[in-house]
Motif scaffolding. Sequence first.
Motif, PDB file in Angstrom:
ATOM      1  N   VAL A  72     -11.737 -27.451  44.960  1.00  0.00           N
ATOM      2  CA  VAL A  72     -11.700 -26.157  44.267  1.00  0.00           C
ATOM      3  C   VAL A  72     -11.153 -25.073  45.187  1.00  0.00           C
ATOM      4  O   VAL A  72     -10.325 -24.244  44.782  1.00  0.00           O
ATOM      5  CB  VAL A  72     -13.096 -25.777  43.749  1.00  0.00           C
ATOM      6  CG1 VAL A  72     -13.095 -24.370  43.168  1.00  0.00           C
ATOM      7  CG2 VAL A  72     -13.553 -26.765  42.675  1.00  0.00           C
ATOM      8  N   LEU A  73     -11.591 -25.066  46.440  1.00  0.00           N
ATOM      9  CA  LEU A  73     -11.101 -24.062  47.389  1.00  0.00           C
ATOM     10  C   LEU A  73      -9.614 -24.251  47.677  1.00  0.00           C
ATOM     11  O   LEU A  73      -8.868 -23.266  47.797  1.00  0.00           O
ATOM     12  CB  LEU A  73     -11.909 -24.133  48.688  1.00  0.00           C
ATOM     13  CG  LEU A  73     -13.380 -23.706  48.582  1.00  0.00           C
ATOM     14  CD1 LEU A  73     -14.074 -23.884  49.910  1.00  0.00           C
ATOM     15  CD2 LEU A  73     -13.493 -22.261  48.105  1.00  0.00           C
ATOM     16  N   LEU A  74      -9.176 -25.491  47.788  1.00  0.00           N
ATOM     17  CA  LEU A  74      -7.739 -25.752  47.970  1.00  0.00           C
ATOM     18  C   LEU A  74      -6.943 -25.290  46.754  1.00  0.00           C
ATOM     19  O   LEU A  74      -5.833 -24.748  46.885  1.00  0.00           O
ATOM     20  CB  LEU A  74      -7.499 -27.245  48.213  1.00  0.00           C
ATOM     21  CG  LEU A  74      -7.857 -27.783  49.597  1.00  0.00           C
ATOM     22  CD1 LEU A  74      -7.716 -29.296  49.624  1.00  0.00           C
ATOM     23  CD2 LEU A  74      -6.961 -27.154  50.664  1.00  0.00           C
ATOM     24  N   PHE A  75      -7.508 -25.486  45.578  1.00  0.00           N
ATOM     25  CA  PHE A  75      -6.838 -25.059  44.344  1.00  0.00           C
ATOM     26  C   PHE A  75      -6.711 -23.536  44.296  1.00  0.00           C
ATOM     27  O   PHE A  75      -5.660 -22.996  43.926  1.00  0.00           O
ATOM     28  CB  PHE A  75      -7.621 -25.571  43.141  1.00  0.00           C
ATOM     29  CG  PHE A  75      -6.988 -25.257  41.818  1.00  0.00           C
ATOM     30  CD1 PHE A  75      -5.679 -25.600  41.554  1.00  0.00           C
ATOM     31  CD2 PHE A  75      -7.712 -24.602  40.817  1.00  0.00           C
ATOM     32  CE1 PHE A  75      -5.090 -25.301  40.329  1.00  0.00           C
ATOM     33  CE2 PHE A  75      -7.129 -24.310  39.605  1.00  0.00           C
ATOM     34  CZ  PHE A  75      -5.813 -24.658  39.358  1.00  0.00           C
ATOM     35  N   ILE A  76      -7.778 -22.828  44.672  1.00  0.00           N
ATOM     36  CA  ILE A  76      -7.725 -21.365  44.708  1.00  0.00           C
ATOM     37  C   ILE A  76      -6.711 -20.892  45.736  1.00  0.00           C
ATOM     38  O   ILE A  76      -5.951 -19.936  45.501  1.00  0.00           O
ATOM     39  CB  ILE A  76      -9.125 -20.789  44.996  1.00  0.00           C
ATOM     40  CG1 ILE A  76     -10.045 -21.032  43.801  1.00  0.00           C
ATOM     41  CG2 ILE A  76      -9.054 -19.298  45.305  1.00  0.00           C
ATOM     42  CD1 ILE A  76     -11.468 -20.568  44.013  1.00  0.00           C
ATOM     43  N   LEU A  77      -6.670 -21.564  46.890  1.00  0.00           N
ATOM     44  CA  LEU A  77      -5.683 -21.218  47.925  1.00  0.00           C
ATOM     45  C   LEU A  77      -4.263 -21.428  47.410  1.00  0.00           C
ATOM     46  O   LEU A  77      -3.367 -20.607  47.666  1.00  0.00           O
ATOM     47  CB  LEU A  77      -5.932 -22.071  49.165  1.00  0.00           C
ATOM     48  CG  LEU A  77      -5.107 -21.731  50.409  1.00  0.00           C
ATOM     49  CD1 LEU A  77      -5.451 -20.338  50.914  1.00  0.00           C
ATOM     50  CD2 LEU A  77      -5.335 -22.769  51.505  1.00  0.00           C
ATOM     51  N   PHE A  78      -4.054 -22.500  46.648  1.00  0.00           N
ATOM     52  CA  PHE A  78      -2.743 -22.758  46.052  1.00  0.00           C
ATOM     53  C   PHE A  78      -2.368 -21.658  45.057  1.00  0.00           C
ATOM     54  O   PHE A  78      -1.223 -21.159  45.069  1.00  0.00           O
ATOM     55  CB  PHE A  78      -2.773 -24.118  45.354  1.00  0.00           C
ATOM     56  CG  PHE A  78      -1.582 -24.392  44.484  1.00  0.00           C
ATOM     57  CD1 PHE A  78      -0.371 -24.785  45.033  1.00  0.00           C
ATOM     58  CD2 PHE A  78      -1.664 -24.242  43.095  1.00  0.00           C
ATOM     59  CE1 PHE A  78       0.735 -25.032  44.224  1.00  0.00           C
ATOM     60  CE2 PHE A  78      -0.578 -24.483  42.288  1.00  0.00           C
ATOM     61  CZ  PHE A  78       0.632 -24.880  42.857  1.00  0.00           C
ATOM     62  N   LEU A  79      -3.317 -21.256  44.219  1.00  0.00           N
ATOM     63  CA  LEU A  79      -3.046 -20.199  43.241  1.00  0.00           C
ATOM     64  C   LEU A  79      -2.721 -18.877  43.928  1.00  0.00           C
ATOM     65  O   LEU A  79      -1.801 -18.161  43.513  1.00  0.00           O
ATOM     66  CB  LEU A  79      -4.252 -20.014  42.314  1.00  0.00           C
ATOM     67  CG  LEU A  79      -4.587 -21.157  41.357  1.00  0.00           C
ATOM     68  CD1 LEU A  79      -5.842 -20.831  40.565  1.00  0.00           C
ATOM     69  CD2 LEU A  79      -3.433 -21.440  40.413  1.00  0.00           C
ATOM     70  N   ALA A  80      -3.455 -18.563  44.994  1.00  0.00           N
ATOM     71  CA  ALA A  80      -3.282 -17.270  45.660  1.00  0.00           C
ATOM     72  C   ALA A  80      -2.004 -17.223  46.489  1.00  0.00           C
ATOM     73  O   ALA A  80      -1.251 -16.233  46.426  1.00  0.00           O
ATOM     74  CB  ALA A  80      -4.502 -16.977  46.534  1.00  0.00           C
ATOM     75  N   LYS A  81      -1.733 -18.262  47.259  1.00  0.00           N
ATOM     76  CA  LYS A  81      -0.619 -18.224  48.204  1.00  0.00           C
ATOM     77  C   LYS A  81       0.701 -18.714  47.622  1.00  0.00           C
ATOM     78  O   LYS A  81       1.765 -18.236  48.011  1.00  0.00           O
ATOM     79  CB  LYS A  81      -0.971 -19.069  49.439  1.00  0.00           C
ATOM     80  CG  LYS A  81      -2.201 -18.583  50.194  1.00  0.00           C
ATOM     81  CD  LYS A  81      -2.034 -17.148  50.673  1.00  0.00           C
ATOM     82  CE  LYS A  81      -3.251 -16.679  51.465  1.00  0.00           C
ATOM     83  NZ  LYS A  81      -3.113 -15.271  51.903  1.00  0.00           N
ATOM     84  N   VAL A  82       0.639 -19.653  46.700  1.00  0.00           N
ATOM     85  CA  VAL A  82       1.878 -20.210  46.138  1.00  0.00           C
ATOM     86  C   VAL A  82       2.273 -19.503  44.842  1.00  0.00           C
ATOM     87  O   VAL A  82       3.423 -19.089  44.678  1.00  0.00           O
ATOM     88  CB  VAL A  82       1.725 -21.733  45.894  1.00  0.00           C
ATOM     89  CG1 VAL A  82       3.007 -22.307  45.273  1.00  0.00           C
ATOM     90  CG2 VAL A  82       1.411 -22.445  47.206  1.00  0.00           C
ATOM     91  N   LEU A  83       1.320 -19.346  43.931  1.00  0.00           N
ATOM     92  CA  LEU A  83       1.633 -18.734  42.638  1.00  0.00           C
ATOM     93  C   LEU A  83       1.399 -17.228  42.623  1.00  0.00           C
ATOM     94  O   LEU A  83       1.781 -16.555  41.666  1.00  0.00           O
ATOM     95  CB  LEU A  83       0.805 -19.390  41.527  1.00  0.00           C
ATOM     96  CG  LEU A  83       1.008 -20.901  41.350  1.00  0.00           C
ATOM     97  CD1 LEU A  83       0.253 -21.392  40.131  1.00  0.00           C
ATOM     98  CD2 LEU A  83       2.490 -21.258  41.233  1.00  0.00           C
TER      99      LEU A  83
END
Length: 376
Positions: free
Chosen positions: A237-248
């Motif tokens: 979940v934390l990796l997913f949030i990091l992906f949403l914040a930094k990539v998208l």
Amino acid sequence: MHIFKTRLKCLLRDKEMLFWSLLFPVALALLFNIAFSNLNAHDTFEPVKLAVVADESYLQDAAFRGALRNVSTGESRIFDLQETELAAARTMLRSNDISGYILAGDVPTLITSGTGLGPSIAKTFLDSYLQMQSSVNSILAKDPSSYEELMDRLNARLSYTKEVSPGGGESNPVLNYFYSLIAMTCFYGAFFGNREVLDVQANLSPLAARISVSPVHKLKSFLYSMCASLLINAAEVLLFILFLAKVLGIDFGEDTGLVVLTALMGSFTGVTFGAFISSLVKKDENVKIGVIIAVSMTGSFLAGMMYGEMKYIVQQNVPVLSYLNPINLLTDAFYCLYYYDTYTRYAVNMGILATFAVVFCLGTYLVIRRRKYAGI
């Protein structure tokens, strides 16, 4: 620690479960981003195509001509204006090349072939101009010497209102889709909880039978294994949030610590939810997974993941359902951190979510504790 490490290795080797709990939400997030990027592009305002008949009345009315040209120039112009003859204007209107045309005079007239956004904007402009013209004429009739001062004030029109959010975040309805997607990802941790209960039910798998006859207490082994599942799902979940914040580039506000806390709470609730459903449903694995998916997707739908307005429809018509849906509570918690400058509503959401987690834990414990087998 031996049980914890061994369980961690077993779960990390389950590629199917890792796909559904991490890679599938990432794929959905990419699709959401593509869809909403195109949506935002379509939402860009296009100037209304309009024509004005350049006859003698129009050429002699400098004030009206200046006002019309002023709103038809620049990047933020309202109209894409064409000054033409009456016959050409009629031809363009019949072929739908313009939304309408204007005939100047003492009272300018708008000619259109129907209704719609373009004609409505043009009519609003004309009404506003006529009201302003009437006010100016009334003032000048009483004090003709105030003409220059009046014109200066009209040209320096100021706006005294500004749209702001309580917490500083800009209102963005697209964010709710991504927040509900995070909530769904947290509750996909239910697959881990389901797996843990399956692996201690001796009548469902050979592995569970071996665990049941091992010299370690069943509940103790289950607790250590659950910790491994919680660690993996929380990391996902934390990796997913990091992906949403930094990539998208999805904005979560400035309370990073509370965002992480919310994600961890959501992950814990999701895993315990899966364990509770798996212990409660006395059927095979396919039925348990079917129930988990059905509940998770229904909750995601009511939280606005598939249809953004559904969240507000539920709040307006069946508000109690908003508090009985843990996925909606989690979605709303992320939104509160982004949009509000107080934590009252956030605290209510997290408190109810924690209550759900406690209920899931107690329910699972009571069911597993009492389950015994006459023979394996």
